[in-house]
Design a protein around this motif. Structure first.
Motif, PDB file in Angstrom:
ATOM      1  N   LEU A 141      45.575  33.246  29.802  1.00  0.00           N
ATOM      2  CA  LEU A 141      44.582  34.431  29.685  1.00  0.00           C
ATOM      3  C   LEU A 141      43.562  34.169  28.576  1.00  0.00           C
ATOM      4  O   LEU A 141      42.387  34.318  28.491  1.00  0.00           O
ATOM      5  N   ARG A 142      44.063  33.297  27.406  1.00  0.00           N
ATOM      6  CA  ARG A 142      43.130  32.860  26.475  1.00  0.00           C
ATOM      7  C   ARG A 142      42.178  31.760  26.890  1.00  0.00           C
ATOM      8  O   ARG A 142      40.895  31.676  26.405  1.00  0.00           O
ATOM      9  N   SER A 143      42.720  31.146  28.009  1.00  0.00           N
ATOM     10  CA  SER A 143      41.793  29.912  28.472  1.00  0.00           C
ATOM     11  C   SER A 143      40.714  30.635  29.672  1.00  0.00           C
ATOM     12  O   SER A 143      40.029  29.570  30.323  1.00  0.00           O
ATOM     13  N   LEU A 144      40.778  31.728  30.109  1.00  0.00           N
ATOM     14  CA  LEU A 144      40.241  32.171  31.542  1.00  0.00           C
ATOM     15  C   LEU A 144      38.786  32.008  31.040  1.00  0.00           C
ATOM     16  O   LEU A 144      38.384  32.583  30.067  1.00  0.00           O
ATOM     17  N   LYS A 145      37.990  31.755  32.150  1.00  0.00           N
ATOM     18  CA  LYS A 145      36.931  31.887  32.142  1.00  0.00           C
ATOM     19  C   LYS A 145      36.333  32.573  33.668  1.00  0.00           C
ATOM     20  O   LYS A 145      37.108  32.106  34.646  1.00  0.00           O
ATOM     21  N   VAL A 146      35.540  33.555  33.372  1.00  0.00           N
ATOM     22  CA  VAL A 146      34.952  34.202  34.767  1.00  0.00           C
ATOM     23  C   VAL A 146      33.465  34.317  34.656  1.00  0.00           C
ATOM     24  O   VAL A 146      32.803  34.530  33.885  1.00  0.00           O
ATOM     25  N   THR A 147      33.110  33.560  36.008  1.00  0.00           N
ATOM     26  CA  THR A 147      31.664  33.422  36.111  1.00  0.00           C
ATOM     27  C   THR A 147      31.141  34.064  37.203  1.00  0.00           C
ATOM     28  O   THR A 147      32.028  34.607  37.911  1.00  0.00           O
ATOM     29  N   THR A 148      29.907  33.955  37.419  1.00  0.00           N
ATOM     30  CA  THR A 148      29.483  34.235  38.923  1.00  0.00           C
ATOM     31  C   THR A 148      29.930  33.303  39.955  1.00  0.00           C
ATOM     32  O   THR A 148      29.465  32.179  39.609  1.00  0.00           O
ATOM     33  N   PRO A 149      30.399  33.504  41.054  1.00  0.00           N
ATOM     34  CA  PRO A 149      30.876  32.661  41.882  1.00  0.00           C
ATOM     35  C   PRO A 149      29.715  32.142  42.724  1.00  0.00           C
ATOM     36  O   PRO A 149      28.646  32.506  42.715  1.00  0.00           O
ATOM     37  N   ARG A 194      44.517  49.194  26.366  1.00  0.00           N
ATOM     38  CA  ARG A 194      43.405  48.871  25.501  1.00  0.00           C
ATOM     39  C   ARG A 194      42.314  48.094  26.049  1.00  0.00           C
ATOM     40  O   ARG A 194      42.500  47.436  27.180  1.00  0.00           O
ATOM     41  N   LEU A 195      41.435  48.045  25.436  1.00  0.00           N
ATOM     42  CA  LEU A 195      39.959  47.399  25.800  1.00  0.00           C
ATOM     43  C   LEU A 195      40.388  46.154  25.222  1.00  0.00           C
ATOM     44  O   LEU A 195      40.681  46.052  23.986  1.00  0.00           O
ATOM     45  N   ARG A 196      40.013  44.974  25.882  1.00  0.00           N
ATOM     46  CA  ARG A 196      40.176  43.729  25.387  1.00  0.00           C
ATOM     47  C   ARG A 196      38.997  42.613  25.968  1.00  0.00           C
ATOM     48  O   ARG A 196      39.004  42.650  27.252  1.00  0.00           O
ATOM     49  N   ARG A 197      38.793  41.654  25.089  1.00  0.00           N
ATOM     50  CA  ARG A 197      37.916  40.658  25.665  1.00  0.00           C
ATOM     51  C   ARG A 197      38.844  39.532  26.262  1.00  0.00           C
ATOM     52  O   ARG A 197      39.728  38.877  25.357  1.00  0.00           O
ATOM     53  N   ARG A 198      38.373  38.982  27.298  1.00  0.00           N
ATOM     54  CA  ARG A 198      39.101  38.095  28.180  1.00  0.00           C
ATOM     55  C   ARG A 198      38.245  37.390  29.107  1.00  0.00           C
ATOM     56  O   ARG A 198      37.367  38.073  29.525  1.00  0.00           O
ATOM     57  N   GLY A 199      38.231  35.968  29.236  1.00  0.00           N
ATOM     58  CA  GLY A 199      37.242  35.392  30.123  1.00  0.00           C
ATOM     59  C   GLY A 199      35.936  35.651  29.752  1.00  0.00           C
ATOM     60  O   GLY A 199      35.099  35.314  30.715  1.00  0.00           O
ATOM     61  N   GLY A 200      35.589  35.836  28.303  1.00  0.00           N
ATOM     62  CA  GLY A 200      34.204  36.147  28.087  1.00  0.00           C
ATOM     63  C   GLY A 200      33.598  37.416  28.354  1.00  0.00           C
ATOM     64  O   GLY A 200      32.383  37.602  28.209  1.00  0.00           O
ATOM     65  N   LEU A 201      34.470  38.135  28.685  1.00  0.00           N
ATOM     66  CA  LEU A 201      33.881  39.626  29.145  1.00  0.00           C
ATOM     67  C   LEU A 201      35.093  40.651  28.578  1.00  0.00           C
ATOM     68  O   LEU A 201      36.253  40.314  28.099  1.00  0.00           O
ATOM     69  N   GLU A 202      34.260  41.750  28.261  1.00  0.00           N
ATOM     70  CA  GLU A 202      35.178  42.833  27.676  1.00  0.00           C
ATOM     71  C   GLU A 202      35.929  43.673  29.112  1.00  0.00           C
ATOM     72  O   GLU A 202      35.204  43.598  30.079  1.00  0.00           O
ATOM     73  N   GLY A 203      37.024  43.752  28.778  1.00  0.00           N
ATOM     74  CA  GLY A 203      37.623  44.488  30.030  1.00  0.00           C
ATOM     75  C   GLY A 203      38.797  45.352  29.458  1.00  0.00           C
ATOM     76  O   GLY A 203      38.641  45.826  28.320  1.00  0.00           O
TER      77      GLY A 203
END
Length: 184
Positions: A176-184, A116-125
């Protein structure tokens, strides 16, 4: 007169006094999470909160880090991409189809139970849940694919079938709920 004393000492020694069997350490069942800890992988633009009693995974190649405890692992990978990253639901659906086809081709032991499509780390994935064989052992896997800053960030969380539900609920899900993905 000395013989009865010597006989008693020998009998006590033979009785194994103080030789109770020691239980071997549990190396199969992952520990319950304790001691919340903030993990940051700045070079990959990834951060999360996870259990401090789990060991960090050392980076190497596309593996940028993660955590593990006995038979359970949460590994974070970062793969540079040159093609345009999916930004719409339609593009994510197309990539999901390509990802499923690639998995079937590369790893025939992976059986997808949910996709499924799922929002994680502030992003759709894209999130896949299934089972596979790793080094001859069966594992249940939650694989999350996110796209940011010219890369695909993959979070693979896996544990043996008898442990997956518990570890997914107490460790993988909260991470996964606490995950944050940003630009390195």
């Amino acid at each position: 007169m000395r013989r009865p004393g010597l006989l008693i000492i020998l009998l006590v020694a033979l009785a194994g006094c103080g030789n109770a069997r020691t239980r071997p350490p549990d190396t199969e069942h992952p520990d319950a999470p304790r001691l919340p800890h903030d993990y940051a992988i700045a070079d990959a633009g990834v951060s999360f909160e996870g259990p401090g009693n789990w060991q960090p995974l050392p980076p190497g190649g596309p593996l940028v880090g993660g955590i593990r405890n006995k038979t359970a692992t949460l590994a974070i990978w970062r793969y540079p991409r040159t093609e345009p990253l999916p930004t719409t639901s339609a593009a994510l659906e197309e990539v999901r189809g390509l990802l499923l086809a690639r998995i079937r081709q590369r790893n025939p032991t992976f059986v997808v139970r949910q996709s499924r499509l799922r929002r994680r780390g502030g992003l759709e994935g894209i999130e896949l849940v299934g089972r596979q064989t790793i080094a001859g052992l069966r594992y249940y896997v939650r694989s999350t694919h996110l796209f940011k800053a010219g890369a695909e960030v993959v979070i693979d969380a896996y544990a043996p079938p008898g442990e997956f539900v518990r570890v997914d609920r107490t460790v993988f899900g909260p991470v996964l709920r606490s995950l944050k993905v940003t630009t390195p």
